[in-house]
Design an enzyme around this catalytic site. Sequence first.
Site, PDB file in Angstrom:
ATOM      1  N   LYS A   6      10.152 -16.574 -14.877  1.00  0.00           N
ATOM      2  CA  LYS A   6      10.123 -16.784 -13.429  1.00  0.00           C
ATOM      3  C   LYS A   6       9.859 -18.257 -13.112  1.00  0.00           C
ATOM      4  O   LYS A   6      10.500 -18.844 -12.232  1.00  0.00           O
ATOM      5  CB  LYS A   6       9.052 -15.880 -12.798  1.00  0.00           C
ATOM      6  N   GLN A  28       1.410 -10.685 -11.618  1.00  0.00           N
ATOM      7  CA  GLN A  28       2.190  -9.978 -12.633  1.00  0.00           C
ATOM      8  C   GLN A  28       1.499  -8.662 -13.037  1.00  0.00           C
ATOM      9  O   GLN A  28       0.315  -8.663 -13.368  1.00  0.00           O
ATOM     10  CB  GLN A  28       2.393 -10.890 -13.859  1.00  0.00           C
ATOM     11  N   ASP A  36       7.337  -9.925  -4.067  1.00  0.00           N
ATOM     12  CA  ASP A  36       7.692  -8.804  -4.944  1.00  0.00           C
ATOM     13  C   ASP A  36       8.053  -7.571  -4.117  1.00  0.00           C
ATOM     14  O   ASP A  36       8.622  -6.619  -4.646  1.00  0.00           O
ATOM     15  CB  ASP A  36       6.505  -8.447  -5.866  1.00  0.00           C
TER      16      ASP A  36
END
Length: 292
Positions: free
Chosen positions: A52, A96, A119
């Site tokens: 990412k 994460q 997200d």
Amino acid sequence: MQLIDGKTTSLKIQSQIAEKVQQIQEQGYKTPHLAAVLVGSDGASQTYVNGKVKACERVGFKSTLIKLDETTSEEELLQTVSKLNQDVDIDGFIVQLPLPKHISEDKITDAIEPTKDVDGFHPTNVGKMVLGKPTFLSATPFGIVQLLAHYNIETSGKNCVIVGRSNIVGTPMSLLMSRNTQVGNCTVTLTHSRTKNLKEECLRADILIVALGKPEFITEDMVKDGAVVIDVGITRVPDETKKRGYALKGDVKFDEVAPKCSFITPVPGGVGPMTITSLLKNTLQAAEGKKV
Ligand code: NDP
């Protein structure tokens, strides 16, 4: 059979994002800035987060990686989230997953400011997605929608069967495929571990989307001739012939299923790269219109 090349598609979309970043910088708007929080040292999570950060660099975003120790408490992580919520230079951030067992993922997700939740996991953003309102779509399902669009795969009126109902893949995917949108208008069946006759359900699929995390679970006898197969699964399977000691396997037994399909995604190189690209798209959306 046509291979759905997520890597190439992803790079194309990323170069469009890079052009957009240049334009907005020239017009005096701020450079998008994505932050990622990684707790602990899980190998797969590190790989995903590094991917990412690298993608951010490729498209010209600013990126910040915050690495926290495995022993970080829930309270400390909530403080980090709160700081990121308040930092005006950060347009979007992710924590994460999975988190260490002593931290509630729900509590952390709920604490993220929805306008920075790139997200798309916050209940506010999930609710907006359900209602078809503009929001950040969950990165993996959003990536799959973009792949289907990129390959002009007809979805309207098709039977779409999804295997796995997690909050981050299967459930949002089922909602997106049933919406009245260009990629959508499917008749959706969402299956899970309690589904009876899974094979029969899968055999009805014009579009089969598999996300259960069990390597090579979907075999040739579960797939209809001409189906579109999207394999979300990615599992590290020990393999001594590989330098790194493992191979990446999808949830679909690719070699035997692929010849039956009209389209299929490989693992790796299918859905994975698109997940990162969707995150970049969401971050661009979060930053758009903000002056330096
Ligand atoms: P979860 O473990 O959260 O969910 C798995 C789902 O599969 C559950 O709904 C479970 O059912 C269902 N399931 C398990 N066994 C069976 C079975 N025998 N028959 C039918 N359904 C079953 O997984 P995730 O959704 O988080 O991830 C799935 C896979 O996708 C993993 O390999 C993961 O690594 C990968 N992934 C890949 C991404 C990418 O970018 N490529 C992004 C996210 C995930 P139940 O609810 O009843 O327990």
